[in-house]
Scaffold this active site. Sequence first.
Site, PDB file in Angstrom:
ATOM      1  CG  ASP A   1     -64.203 -99.304 -52.603  1.00 51.99           C
ATOM      2  OD1 ASP A   1     -63.387-100.113 -51.543  1.00 51.99           O
ATOM      3  OD2 ASP A   1     -65.731 -99.302 -53.111  1.00 51.99           O
TER       4      ASP A   1
ATOM      5  CG  ASP B   1     -56.554-102.301 -55.994  1.00 54.13           C
ATOM      6  OD1 ASP B   1     -56.061-102.473 -55.511  1.00 54.13           O
ATOM      7  OD2 ASP B   1     -57.686-101.945 -56.725  1.00 54.13           O
TER       8      ASP B   1
ATOM      9  CD  GLU C   1     -57.954-106.131 -54.478  1.00 53.30           C
ATOM     10  OE1 GLU C   1     -58.927-105.043 -54.378  1.00 53.30           O
ATOM     11  OE2 GLU C   1     -58.882-106.706 -55.698  1.00 53.30           O
TER      12      GLU C   1
HETATM   13 ZN    ZN Z   1     -63.892-102.650 -54.552  1.00 57.19          ZN
END
Ligand code: ZN
Length: 332
Positions: free
Chosen positions: A93, A115, A147
């Site tokens: 993550d 990210d 993202e």
């Molecule tokens: Zn998140």
Amino acid sequence: MTSYTELGLVNTKELFKKAVSGGYAIPAYNFNNMEQMQAIIQACVETKSPVILQVSSGARKYANQNILKNMARGAVEYAHELGYDIPIVLHLDHGDSFELCKDCIETGFSSVMIDGSHLPYDENVALTKKVCEFAHSQKDYVTVEGELGVLAGVEDDVSSEQSHYTQPEEVIDFVSKTKVDSLAISIGTSHGRTKFKPEQCTRGPGGILIPPPLRFDILEEIEKKIPGFPIVLHGSSSVPIEYVQIIEKYGGKLTDSVGIPEEQLRKAAKSAVCKINIDSDGRLAMTAAIRTVFYEKTDEFDPRKYLGPARDELKKLYAHKNQNVLGSAGQA
Ligand SMILES: [Zn+2]
């Protein structure tokens, strides 16, 4: 170097394809310890749901990535022992660098998020593309989540004061240049247990905060640009008032807690949103259960006697999410 197939894990490719066409979302639950892992697997086996075991960089620091990897292997065996082999993904993550993603891929993760959403657009494209090239060229294809747009809130090492909605006009270019397998977008969800400031909300009975609705118009625009492409929602806890009230009744203080209503997540799960991240709700469930034990049994000091009830509460919560919110129950 370990490939995820040796651990019995799968990547997200097939799972997302089925979830998009089936109108449901795969749960992505964070874990840092044994009780969380057990609760996730128990709930997902019982409801026959595929699952994404999610590890943040904070979890790697807390628990050590080799321990987490072997817990994921244990999770596969545990599901088998419980009587039903559900598909299990091990996912990083909020990976913040190529090196971290590479390290996780070589440790046995089947999926990573890079990210770059805080970077200027072109740098986000370049970084995401680099991770995709590496992940996709492995002997066993590792899936990558990118993202676009920034979520507000705080989550482990990720924090942002303000949210920036995803701009639909960027998504075709981003997806085609980077070759990402899924895209996390910003349409009003937010990290943490205080997803909105009180002044962004209205007040319901008893002063309860009612959040502004998600921007489904932006989601629809994005779906028109990239039809059927797997979309991910971060920061999608509902922050159940029941848990907040238990925690506050037994000495906690969680001022201005507010989450995303479950009906809105149910609606999102029926669209191309095929992965929904839930972490704060699990934290609240465990804390409520532990505070209850500490209050009611003041002489209790065996960790199993409070971590056990916390695990049971977490399992109950996740079974409910699979059945009533994400629609992933029965899809494994
Ligand atoms: Zn998140």
